[in-house]
Design a protein around this motif. Structure first.
Motif, short mmCIF file in Angstrom:
data_model
loop_
_atom_site.label_atom_id
_atom_site.label_comp_id
_atom_site.label_asym_id
_atom_site.label_seq_id
_atom_site.Cartn_x
_atom_site.Cartn_y
_atom_site.Cartn_z
N PRO A 195 0.83 -1.21 0.00
CA PRO A 195 0.00 0.00 0.00
C PRO A 195 0.87 1.27 0.00
CG PRO A 195 0.10 -0.92 2.21
CD PRO A 195 0.88 -1.85 1.34
N LEU A 196 0.61 2.13 -0.95
CA LEU A 196 1.29 3.43 -1.04
C LEU A 196 0.25 4.53 -1.20
CD1 LEU A 196 4.19 2.54 -3.54
CD2 LEU A 196 4.36 2.70 -1.04
N VAL A 197 0.63 5.72 -0.81
CA VAL A 197 -0.26 6.88 -0.94
C VAL A 197 0.47 7.95 -1.75
CG1 VAL A 197 -1.58 8.66 0.25
CG2 VAL A 197 -1.39 6.37 1.26
N LEU A 198 -0.16 8.41 -2.82
CA LEU A 198 0.37 9.50 -3.63
C LEU A 198 -0.42 10.76 -3.30
CD1 LEU A 198 2.24 10.41 -6.01
CD2 LEU A 198 0.31 9.92 -7.52
N LYS A 199 0.28 11.79 -2.85
CA LYS A 199 -0.37 13.04 -2.46
C LYS A 199 0.02 14.15 -3.43
CE LYS A 199 -0.73 12.00 2.49
NZ LYS A 199 -0.46 12.49 3.87
N GLN A 223 -4.95 6.49 -3.12
CA GLN A 223 -4.61 5.26 -2.40
C GLN A 223 -4.25 4.19 -3.43
OE1 GLN A 223 -4.57 5.11 0.94
NE2 GLN A 223 -5.51 7.09 1.36
N LEU A 224 -2.98 3.77 -3.43
CA LEU A 224 -2.49 2.81 -4.42
C LEU A 224 -2.11 1.50 -3.75
CD1 LEU A 224 -0.04 5.18 -6.39
CD2 LEU A 224 -2.45 4.71 -6.90
N VAL A 225 -2.27 0.43 -4.49
CA VAL A 225 -1.76 -0.88 -4.10
C VAL A 225 -0.93 -1.40 -5.27
CG1 VAL A 225 -2.29 -3.24 -3.40
CG2 VAL A 225 -3.70 -1.34 -2.57
N VAL A 226 0.37 -1.60 -5.05
CA VAL A 226 1.26 -2.07 -6.12
C VAL A 226 1.72 -3.48 -5.79
CG1 VAL A 226 1.98 0.28 -6.65
CG2 VAL A 226 3.30 -1.04 -5.01
N ASP A 227 2.20 -4.16 -6.83
CA ASP A 227 2.55 -5.58 -6.64
C ASP A 227 3.99 -5.80 -6.25
OD1 ASP A 227 3.67 -4.79 -9.01
OD2 ASP A 227 3.26 -6.68 -10.06
N SER A 228 4.86 -4.76 -6.43
CA SER A 228 6.28 -5.00 -6.23
C SER A 228 6.99 -3.69 -5.90
CB SER A 228 6.89 -5.63 -7.49
OG SER A 228 8.29 -5.72 -7.37
N ILE A 237 0.06 -1.42 -10.94
CA ILE A 237 -0.85 -0.79 -9.97
C ILE A 237 -2.11 -1.64 -9.92
CG2 ILE A 237 -2.13 1.29 -9.38
CD1 ILE A 237 -0.05 2.89 -10.95
N LYS A 238 -2.31 -2.35 -8.84
CA LYS A 238 -3.42 -3.28 -8.72
C LYS A 238 -4.72 -2.59 -8.31
CE LYS A 238 -2.35 -7.40 -7.21
NZ LYS A 238 -1.90 -8.53 -6.36
#
Length: 248
Positions: A195-199, A223-228, A237-238
């Motif tokens: 889980p990552l957050v881009l602001k 709100q991003l969810v990436v695989d790697s 970007i899932k």
């Protein structure tokens, strides 16, 4: 005549008179002196109360006029904003993250974590009659939980009506005491869901026709969810959920 008989005799016809009151006009003043009328020295108490209602009446009038002008200004502003809304039909710009690449993610000798991300984001202006000036000072950053991994500057540009602009932004940053953070990122990397957050924080100016309005702020969060978290590879970007708003 005996003494006790004398004590019962009282004078008849003598009544006590009240003490004389001071005249309102001095006795030595003359009504005909130099042709001027006689001036009264003392104002009766009943006449001294007429000044107070007059002052209150002026104060009430001032308050009523002030309130009336205030309400009138509010009505004019509301009518102006309503007309502008009907004519221009403003819509918020929206953004989408196209790609995310990690150029570098490593733990330094001083145990600080260095991160460098490259983000491609599309800015969409859906308005038919409104242009957007992206001013200097715009920032974009990537966060993991409550820690900012890296940050970069959004370029200054003008976006016309119903225009889509693709931005390539390079982000980099360094986090002190990053060993614990690096361990958590590696653990998330194993699950395939990080889980990552881009602001986004962008100062913009709105252009209505030929009129350029004051600056406002576009605040966004994706709100991003990436695989790697593999370096030098495109990250899938899932999931992505972005929300944006404007702040005066």
């Amino acid at each position: 005549m005996a003494d006790h008989q004398r004590q019962k005799i009282h004078p008849v016809g003598l009544e006590a008179h009240p003490p004389p009151t001071a005249p309102l006009v001095p006795p030595n003043s003359s009504s005909s002196e130099k042709g001027t009328p006689m001036q009264v020295q003392h104002i009766p108490p009943s006449l001294q109360h007429y000044a107070i209602p007059k002052r209150r009446s002026c104060f009430c009038k001032c308050m009523c006029w002030t309130l009336f002008l205030f309400v009138l200004i509010i009505i004019i502003l509301a009518a102006t904003l309503g007309i502008l809304y009907i004519v221009f039909k403003p819509k918020l710009p929206n953004y989408s993250v196209e790609t995310l690449r990690i150029s570098d993610l490593r733990l330094n000798f001083d145990m600080s974590l260095y991160a460098k991300f490259d983000v491609k984001i599309t800015a969409n202006n859906p308005n038919k009659k409104i242009g957007i000036y992206y001013e200097k000072g715009g920032k974009m950053s990537v966060w993991y939980t409550n820690t900012r991994l890296c940050e970069g500057s959004i370029p200054k540009f003008y976006q016309g009506h119903q225009n889509k602009t693709v931005l390539n932004v390079s982000l980099n940053g360094q986090v002190q005491a990053g060993s614990t953070l690096m361990a958590a990122l590696q653990q998330q990397h194993k699950t395939g869901q990080v889980p990552l957050v881009l602001k986004v924080h962008a100062p913009v100016a709105i252009k209505l026709g030929r009129l350029k309005l004051r600056k406002v702020k576009v605040l966004g969060e994706c709100q991003l969810v990436v695989d790697s978290l593999s370096s030098n590879n495109l990250i899938s970007i899932k999931a992505s959920n972005c929300k944006f708003r404007m702040k005066l």
